[in-house]
Design an enzyme around this catalytic site. Structure first.
Site, PDB file in Angstrom:
ATOM      1  N   ASP A  60       0.811  -1.228   0.000  1.00  0.00           N
ATOM      2  CA  ASP A  60       0.000   0.000   0.000  1.00  0.00           C
ATOM      3  C   ASP A  60       0.843   1.276   0.000  1.00  0.00           C
ATOM      4  OD1 ASP A  60      -2.937  -0.760   0.264  1.00  0.00           O
ATOM      5  OD2 ASP A  60      -2.041  -2.016   1.823  1.00  0.00           O
ATOM      6  N   GLU A  65       0.081   9.531   1.455  1.00  0.00           N
ATOM      7  CA  GLU A  65      -0.593  10.517   2.313  1.00  0.00           C
ATOM      8  C   GLU A  65      -0.746  10.017   3.753  1.00  0.00           C
ATOM      9  OE1 GLU A  65      -4.349  13.245   1.688  1.00  0.00           O
ATOM     10  OE2 GLU A  65      -4.973  11.193   2.056  1.00  0.00           O
ATOM     11  N   ASP A  66      -0.867   8.691   3.905  1.00  0.00           N
ATOM     12  CA  ASP A  66      -1.124   8.165   5.248  1.00  0.00           C
ATOM     13  C   ASP A  66       0.104   8.174   6.151  1.00  0.00           C
ATOM     14  OD1 ASP A  66      -3.843   7.667   4.794  1.00  0.00           O
ATOM     15  OD2 ASP A  66      -3.312   5.894   3.622  1.00  0.00           O
ATOM     16  N   ARG A  85       1.122  -1.749   7.404  1.00  0.00           N
ATOM     17  CA  ARG A  85       1.656  -0.532   6.775  1.00  0.00           C
ATOM     18  C   ARG A  85       2.698   0.157   7.667  1.00  0.00           C
ATOM     19  NH1 ARG A  85      -2.362   3.319   3.771  1.00  0.00           N
ATOM     20  NH2 ARG A  85      -0.301   3.917   2.982  1.00  0.00           N
ATOM     21  N   ARG A 131      -8.303   3.547  11.913  1.00  0.00           N
ATOM     22  CA  ARG A 131      -6.853   3.723  11.736  1.00  0.00           C
ATOM     23  C   ARG A 131      -6.243   4.752  12.695  1.00  0.00           C
ATOM     24  NH1 ARG A 131      -5.397   1.849   6.560  1.00  0.00           N
ATOM     25  NH2 ARG A 131      -6.739   0.060   6.158  1.00  0.00           N
ATOM     26  N   HIS A 161     -11.361   6.697   5.877  1.00  0.00           N
ATOM     27  CA  HIS A 161     -10.650   7.888   6.354  1.00  0.00           C
ATOM     28  C   HIS A 161     -11.549   9.118   6.267  1.00  0.00           C
ATOM     29  CE1 HIS A 161      -6.727   5.740   5.120  1.00  0.00           C
ATOM     30  NE2 HIS A 161      -6.641   5.958   6.421  1.00  0.00           N
ATOM     31  N   CYS A 248      -4.907  10.313  -1.501  1.00  0.00           N
ATOM     32  CA  CYS A 248      -4.036   9.348  -0.815  1.00  0.00           C
ATOM     33  C   CYS A 248      -2.656   9.221  -1.454  1.00  0.00           C
ATOM     34  CB  CYS A 248      -4.663   7.956  -0.835  1.00  0.00           C
ATOM     35  SG  CYS A 248      -6.416   7.946  -0.599  1.00  0.00           S
TER      36      CYS A 248
HETATM   37  C1  CIR Z   1      -5.322   1.060   3.052  1.00  0.00           C
HETATM   38  O1  CIR Z   1      -6.296   0.357   3.369  1.00  0.00           O
HETATM   39  O2  CIR Z   1      -4.569   1.543   3.894  1.00  0.00           O
HETATM   40  C2  CIR Z   1      -5.064   1.323   1.596  1.00  0.00           C
HETATM   41  N1  CIR Z   1      -5.466   0.169   0.838  1.00  0.00           N
HETATM   42  C3  CIR Z   1      -5.820   2.542   1.128  1.00  0.00           C
HETATM   43  C4  CIR Z   1      -5.323   3.803   1.748  1.00  0.00           C
HETATM   44  C5  CIR Z   1      -6.057   5.001   1.268  1.00  0.00           C
HETATM   45  N2  CIR Z   1      -5.491   6.180   1.817  1.00  0.00           N
HETATM   46  C6  CIR Z   1      -6.169   7.285   2.062  1.00  0.00           C
HETATM   47  O3  CIR Z   1      -7.391   7.319   1.924  1.00  0.00           O
HETATM   48  N3  CIR Z   1      -5.492   8.322   2.549  1.00  0.00           N
END
Ligand code: CIR
Length: 253
Positions: A60, A65-66, A85, A131, A161, A248
């Site tokens: 991922d 962004e995360d 992650r 999260r 999110h 993201c």
């Molecule tokens: C996740 O589940 O972490 C990733 N497959 C998707 C993350 C999406 N990120 C976001 O909305 N900032």
């Protein structure tokens, strides 16, 4: 205005990314092409894009962004909420060192995903989600307050999110859908309500007076255009299969 963006190329391991969608597996070649077009769109908005190489260890990791929240005064490295992650943030910190003197971090047991943070000038909305936990939100609040910023929290009920359902487009304009539409905390904004049928388009980004949106959501595109923005669309179908969208895939600062 944003000067810079950081993105990471998708890896072939993208196929093993986390998802709650039932849209099938992403196609790596298509995802790669879509990512290149996304970088082009960011460049068309006048930002200099740092493109990090794919990190196959983290399926991922294209969703940079995360892993950090970037503000005008500091960068905050997160502790991502999905166990698989955790570790993605290490290389992002290295990349951000090129741009920031002040780098802060969220520490375990606090968790926080950048997708849960929406910046509105000097105020930050924090989504409390599967999260982002309260410890992460508290650490984040203490850090931001040190820099003179303020915060509010919003509890999420349905979406992954906060920015899955919200995008601040500056000038008091807020793209909003689903569980956030009627929340009193967002009543002061000019709300551009995204139909449930186009809810994926609520994950869009303002970049220097242009708005980058996923392709294929004509009603929302029209509403954003009528609000006075030039809209750039990018096909994000392969990232949608992993619950990811246009916000993201970059850090913008
Ligand atoms: C996740 O589940 O972490 C990733 N497959 C998707 C993350 C999406 N990120 C976001 O909305 N900032």
């Amino acid at each position: 205005m944003f000067k810079n963006a950081i993105v990471r190329k998708p890896g072939k391991s993208l196929l093993n990314g986390i998802t709650s969608a039932s849209l099938g597996k992403p196609d790596y070649n298509k995802a790669s092409a879509q990512h290149t077009a996304y970088v082009d769109a960011l460049q068309d908005c006048g930002v200099k894009v740092t493109v990090l190489e794919a990190n196959e260890k983290f399926p991922d990791s294209v969703f940079v962004e995360d892993t950090a929240v970037v503000t005008a005064k500091c960068a905050i490295i997160t502790n991502p909420g999905a166990a698989g992650r955790q570790g993605e943030e290490i290389e992002i910190k290295e990349a951000l060192k090129e741009f920031y003197e002040n780098i802060e971090s969220i520490q375990a047991p606090g968790t926080l995903d950048g997708g849960d943070i929406m910046m509105v000038g000097g105020h930050f909305y924090i989504g409390l989600s599967a999260r982002t936990n309260s410890d992460g939100a508290e650490q984040f609040t203490r850090i931001l307050e040190k820099y003179g910023y303020t915060v509010s929290t919003v509890s999420l009920k349905k979406v992954l999110h906060l920015k899955t359902g919200l995008a601040y487009l500056e000038n008091n304009n807020l793209l909003v859908t689903g569980e956030f539409v009627d929340l009193p905390i967002f009543a002061k904004f000019n709300r551009i309500v995204v139909d449930e049928a186009e809810s994926y388009a609520a994950n869009s980004i303002w970049v220097n007076d242009k708005v980058i949106m996923p392709a294929g959501f004509e009603k929302t595109k029209k509403a954003v255009t009528e609000a006075g923005y030039e809209v750039l669309t990018v096909d994000a179908s392969e990232f949608r299969k992993l619950d990811g969208g246009v916000s993201c895939m970059s850090l913008r600062f």
